[in-house]
Design a protein around this motif. Sequence first.
Motif, PDB file in Angstrom:
ATOM      1  N   LYS A 441       8.422 -21.656 -13.151  1.00  0.00           N
ATOM      2  CA  LYS A 441       8.297 -21.568 -11.715  1.00  0.00           C
ATOM      3  C   LYS A 441       8.845 -20.846 -10.691  1.00  0.00           C
ATOM      4  CE  LYS A 441       9.011 -24.727  -7.658  1.00  0.00           C
ATOM      5  NZ  LYS A 441       9.367 -26.653  -6.987  1.00  0.00           N
ATOM      6  N   TYR A 442       9.444 -19.943 -10.822  1.00  0.00           N
ATOM      7  CA  TYR A 442      10.151 -18.869 -10.178  1.00  0.00           C
ATOM      8  C   TYR A 442       9.929 -17.545 -10.554  1.00  0.00           C
ATOM      9  CZ  TYR A 442      12.011 -22.130  -7.209  1.00  0.00           C
ATOM     10  OH  TYR A 442      12.122 -23.741  -6.355  1.00  0.00           O
ATOM     11  N   LEU A 443       9.374 -17.314 -11.923  1.00  0.00           N
ATOM     12  CA  LEU A 443       9.722 -15.761 -12.824  1.00  0.00           C
ATOM     13  C   LEU A 443       8.368 -15.862 -13.131  1.00  0.00           C
ATOM     14  CD1 LEU A 443      13.283 -16.412 -14.861  1.00  0.00           C
ATOM     15  CD2 LEU A 443      12.407 -15.672 -12.711  1.00  0.00           C
ATOM     16  N   THR A 444       7.616 -15.763 -12.491  1.00  0.00           N
ATOM     17  CA  THR A 444       5.554 -15.226 -12.574  1.00  0.00           C
ATOM     18  C   THR A 444       5.729 -13.513 -13.172  1.00  0.00           C
ATOM     19  OG1 THR A 444       5.925 -15.061 -10.217  1.00  0.00           O
ATOM     20  CG2 THR A 444       5.405 -17.385 -11.380  1.00  0.00           C
ATOM     21  N   PRO A 445       5.676 -12.912 -13.791  1.00  0.00           N
ATOM     22  CA  PRO A 445       5.740 -11.542 -14.355  1.00  0.00           C
ATOM     23  C   PRO A 445       4.130 -10.838 -13.252  1.00  0.00           C
ATOM     24  CG  PRO A 445       5.757 -12.829 -16.376  1.00  0.00           C
ATOM     25  CD  PRO A 445       6.187 -13.642 -15.449  1.00  0.00           C
ATOM     26  N   ASP A 446       3.241 -11.132 -14.120  1.00  0.00           N
ATOM     27  CA  ASP A 446       2.271 -11.338 -12.949  1.00  0.00           C
ATOM     28  C   ASP A 446       2.510 -10.432 -11.818  1.00  0.00           C
ATOM     29  OD1 ASP A 446       2.418 -14.040 -12.408  1.00  0.00           O
ATOM     30  OD2 ASP A 446       0.248 -13.816 -11.879  1.00  0.00           O
ATOM     31  N   LYS A 447       3.490 -11.076 -10.812  1.00  0.00           N
ATOM     32  CA  LYS A 447       3.640 -11.770  -9.275  1.00  0.00           C
ATOM     33  C   LYS A 447       5.014 -10.326  -8.845  1.00  0.00           C
ATOM     34  CE  LYS A 447       1.827 -15.923  -8.253  1.00  0.00           C
ATOM     35  NZ  LYS A 447       2.713 -17.489  -7.818  1.00  0.00           N
ATOM     36  N   VAL A 448       5.171  -9.838 -10.038  1.00  0.00           N
ATOM     37  CA  VAL A 448       6.517  -8.714  -9.772  1.00  0.00           C
ATOM     38  C   VAL A 448       6.167  -7.828  -8.771  1.00  0.00           C
ATOM     39  CG1 VAL A 448       7.766  -9.250 -11.612  1.00  0.00           C
ATOM     40  CG2 VAL A 448       6.255  -7.290 -12.315  1.00  0.00           C
ATOM     41  N   ALA A 449       7.037  -6.803  -7.869  1.00  0.00           N
ATOM     42  CA  ALA A 449       7.527  -5.942  -7.079  1.00  0.00           C
ATOM     43  C   ALA A 449       8.692  -4.974  -8.316  1.00  0.00           C
ATOM     44  CB  ALA A 449       7.266  -6.146  -5.867  1.00  0.00           C
ATOM     45  N   ILE A 450       8.421  -3.680  -8.642  1.00  0.00           N
ATOM     46  CA  ILE A 450       9.090  -3.439  -9.590  1.00  0.00           C
ATOM     47  C   ILE A 450       9.006  -2.246  -9.206  1.00  0.00           C
ATOM     48  CG2 ILE A 450       9.453  -2.073 -11.832  1.00  0.00           C
ATOM     49  CD1 ILE A 450       7.355  -4.073 -12.842  1.00  0.00           C
ATOM     50  N   LEU A 451      10.478  -1.912  -8.209  1.00  0.00           N
ATOM     51  CA  LEU A 451      10.599  -0.388  -7.816  1.00  0.00           C
ATOM     52  C   LEU A 451      11.229   0.237  -8.680  1.00  0.00           C
ATOM     53  CD1 LEU A 451      11.641   0.985  -5.332  1.00  0.00           C
ATOM     54  CD2 LEU A 451      13.596   0.364  -4.830  1.00  0.00           C
ATOM     55  N   VAL A 452      11.170   1.861  -8.412  1.00  0.00           N
ATOM     56  CA  VAL A 452      11.592   2.675  -9.992  1.00  0.00           C
ATOM     57  C   VAL A 452      11.407   4.063  -8.888  1.00  0.00           C
ATOM     58  CG1 VAL A 452      11.342   4.182 -11.290  1.00  0.00           C
ATOM     59  CG2 VAL A 452      10.005   1.687 -11.515  1.00  0.00           C
TER      60      VAL A 452
END
Length: 493
Positions: A441-452
């Motif tokens: 439900k909550y871990l949706t990898p296609d919606k991640v915002a990745i800060l580098v």
Amino acid sequence: MKNKTIVFGLLLALVLPGLAAKIPDRPEKLSFPKLTYEPPNGAQYRVPLKSGPVAFVVPNRELPLVSISILVRTGKYNEPKGKEGLAAMTGYLLSKGGTQNRSAEELEERLAFLAAGLSSSVGDTSGSVGVNLLSKDLDEGLSMLREVLTVPRFQKNRIDLYKTQQLQAMKQRNDDSRNIERRELIRLAYGDHFFRSQVTTKASIESITETDLRGFHQAWFHPRNFVVAVSGDFDRKTMVAKLETLFAKWPYQGQAAKPVPTNKQFAKPGVYLVDKEVNQGRVDIMLPGILRDNPDYYAVQVMNDILGGGGFTSRITNRVRSDEGLAYSAYSYFPGGTYFPRTFVAGYQSKSRTVLYAAQIVLEEMRKITQEQVTDKEIETAKASYIQTFPQAFETKTAVAGTFASEEFTGRLAKNPAYYKNFRAKIAAVTKDDIQRVAAKYLTPDKVAILVVGNKEEILKGHPDHPVTVKSLTPGGLKDVPLRDPYTLEPLK
């Protein structure tokens, strides 16, 4: 004497074999009795004062000490536009800037003589003022606390010193990639216009006047906005009477507390890269979070403990650090927000060329926990970590008072008074199916915002043995985030 020694030796010879037989040969074979512990009931300490505040009064005669902590319904969200930093400055100077009857120096000298501590601060969603001292000095301590709360001096040389220190700190904002990471993480997680993203600038700090400080103080620091935690060496009835006197006949009206804003906006999917010439990249893989009263809260906490919150027993730590040696620290956290949903973050720091590879591993673990059930050992270890450490919330009388004051302050004591009574049972009831459900439900990898935050050129090269592209991590692609001017926070060109 010799006969006694012989008798003692014979006794040992008889007893030790029996003791040895009870000691297992492996540490994992050790067994312990079931932990029996019931949390205290906040209602027995709760005292609504006639003068306005609610107090939690917890006597403790073990040591001749008294601790008084006052939570204040205010925060950064009450700052006027252009006055960013006003809340923190007010909070700092309340206890450091003197009072009407004592200069800052005189106040500090007297506190040192009494071996007492006086502190104050204002954060994002709350303020606090507190004093700790010997019980024999309680009346004098209460007198000083009353002065700080009602007639702070905001001494000019302390205002000037605070501003100078803030400007010096601003100058160094871009020196450490950790500071950049923290700043940009909040912007991505909550949106540019959310109050948490409004950061002090040179102009805002320099614009703050003594009048601004007094206005902020008098608006929010009054008894109707206070929740009090008191513990230590005193008679309960006597302390309640002293607290009534402390908060009586307040010299100004003040304002009713405003609700904390909730208008946050999470970033769109993508890799947000801040180009900073450093040897290692700092990475935060983010997703929208939940409120702490979400029915899924307990399952989410157990799931995250298994995923990355449980240290060396968690999957992300084991894969990224132990198995691959890509980072010293790799973790995740998934807190429940009090006023607005917080943010899920999986983070690490890795050499530039392995930044993308490590991100791929973290995303793999996020997908895996949604697709496969966790093991019996994993769920037992995670639940035990919450259940067995639960009593720490009440390990001292000061902690008891502080915990219930916080519950009152945030409203959970009224909405869910049995929260602590039911906490362990709720954790224990979490199943492997629950964990897989909330993960999906909550871990949706296609919606991640990745800060580098790191060296862009080196990071994008990737690892020669483990080629990973930005596009393979997220459909949002690469988004350049400029460094900001340390004084204005406007993007540098």
